[in-house]
Design a protein around this motif. Structure first.
Motif, mmCIF file in Angstrom:
data_model
loop_
_atom_site.group_PDB
_atom_site.id
_atom_site.type_symbol
_atom_site.label_atom_id
_atom_site.label_comp_id
_atom_site.label_asym_id
_atom_site.label_seq_id
_atom_site.Cartn_x
_atom_site.Cartn_y
_atom_site.Cartn_z
ATOM 1 N N ARG A 51 0.835 -1.209 0.000
ATOM 2 C CA ARG A 51 0.000 0.000 0.000
ATOM 3 C C ARG A 51 0.870 1.259 0.000
ATOM 4 N N LEU A 52 1.936 1.257 0.797
ATOM 5 C CA LEU A 52 2.838 2.412 0.844
ATOM 6 C C LEU A 52 3.477 2.646 -0.520
ATOM 7 N N LYS A 53 3.854 1.575 -1.170
ATOM 8 C CA LYS A 53 4.438 1.690 -2.517
ATOM 9 C C LYS A 53 3.404 2.257 -3.490
ATOM 10 N N ALA A 54 2.171 1.793 -3.383
ATOM 11 C CA ALA A 54 1.093 2.289 -4.246
ATOM 12 C C ALA A 54 0.842 3.773 -4.000
ATOM 13 N N ILE A 55 0.868 4.186 -2.740
ATOM 14 C CA ILE A 55 0.661 5.606 -2.405
ATOM 15 C C ILE A 55 1.754 6.456 -3.044
ATOM 16 N N LEU B 115 -8.384 6.915 -5.477
ATOM 17 C CA LEU B 115 -7.379 6.286 -6.348
ATOM 18 C C LEU B 115 -6.895 4.964 -5.768
ATOM 19 N N LEU B 116 -6.726 4.920 -4.463
ATOM 20 C CA LEU B 116 -6.314 3.662 -3.823
ATOM 21 C C LEU B 116 -7.378 2.585 -3.991
ATOM 22 N N LEU B 117 -8.632 2.977 -3.881
ATOM 23 C CA LEU B 117 -9.726 2.024 -4.053
ATOM 24 C C LEU B 117 -9.713 1.438 -5.467
ATOM 25 N N LYS B 118 -9.441 2.290 -6.467
ATOM 26 C CA LYS B 118 -9.331 1.809 -7.856
ATOM 27 C C LYS B 118 -8.193 0.815 -8.013
ATOM 28 N N VAL C 3 -8.931 1.215 2.328
ATOM 29 C CA VAL C 3 -8.375 1.663 3.602
ATOM 30 C C VAL C 3 -9.225 2.784 4.173
ATOM 31 N N THR C 4 -9.109 2.957 5.470
ATOM 32 C CA THR C 4 -9.831 4.041 6.132
ATOM 33 C C THR C 4 -9.027 5.335 6.039
ATOM 34 N N GLN C 5 -9.685 6.435 6.299
ATOM 35 C CA GLN C 5 -9.024 7.730 6.294
ATOM 36 C C GLN C 5 -7.956 7.779 7.378
#
Length: 156
Positions: A7-11, A29-32, A37-39
């Motif tokens: 996830r960190l890499k994706a961010i 964008l993360l959901l796509k 993840v939560t806020q």
């Protein structure tokens, strides 16, 4: 733990490749990308990655990753420090006077010093004001021009 690293890499990739103005935009964008993840989790991830908001050059802000310089610090951090602390900028001859909020002059000085502006010979900080001595032949207007390249949208 593997999911977090992914996830960190994706961010990081999303921030590098998109203009993202808010956590809501980043969450979408993360959901796509398949990360639900939560806020609160995203906030912790952004803090861990030392992501900051920087001017986008069009009267708005966008997320930015720290760009490593020789000190391991990010120009984005210095931009934030400067914007958080300065009140006004004025100049006379080769002297620039930047008024700051009380207690912020040292931080603003440090930001100017670390933006590596060739125009600046040196800086001195008080409590709510700092001075920058410009190199011989450099005008206040030239200093402001260069500063605006580092900090788009800054007001004179």
């Amino acid at each position: 733990m593997k999911e977090r690293q992914s996830r960190l890499k994706a961010i990081k990739t999303l921030i590098k490749n998109n203009t993202i103005e808010s956590q809501d935009d980043l969450l979408a964008l993360l959901l796509k990308e398949g990360y639900d993840v939560t806020q609160a989790t995203l906030s912790r991830d952004l803090k861990l990655l030392k992501v900051g908001k920087v001017p986008d050059g069009q009267n708005g802000y966008k997320y930015a990753l720290p760009g490593e310089d020789e000190n391991g610090e990010s120009e984005a951090i210095y931009v934030q420090d400067f914007l958080r602390g300065y009140v006004s900028i004025d100049f006379s001859g080769n002297t620039v006077v930047i008024k700051t909020f009380p207690g912020h002059a040292n931080t603003v000085c440090n930001a100017i010093d670390n933006l590596n502006m060739d125009e600046v010979l040196g800086t001195v900080a008080g409590d709510n004001c700092m001075f920058a001595c410009l190199r011989e032949g450099v005008t206040g207007e030239q200093f402001m021009e260069k500063l605006k390249k580092h900090i788009p949208g800054i007001e004179d």
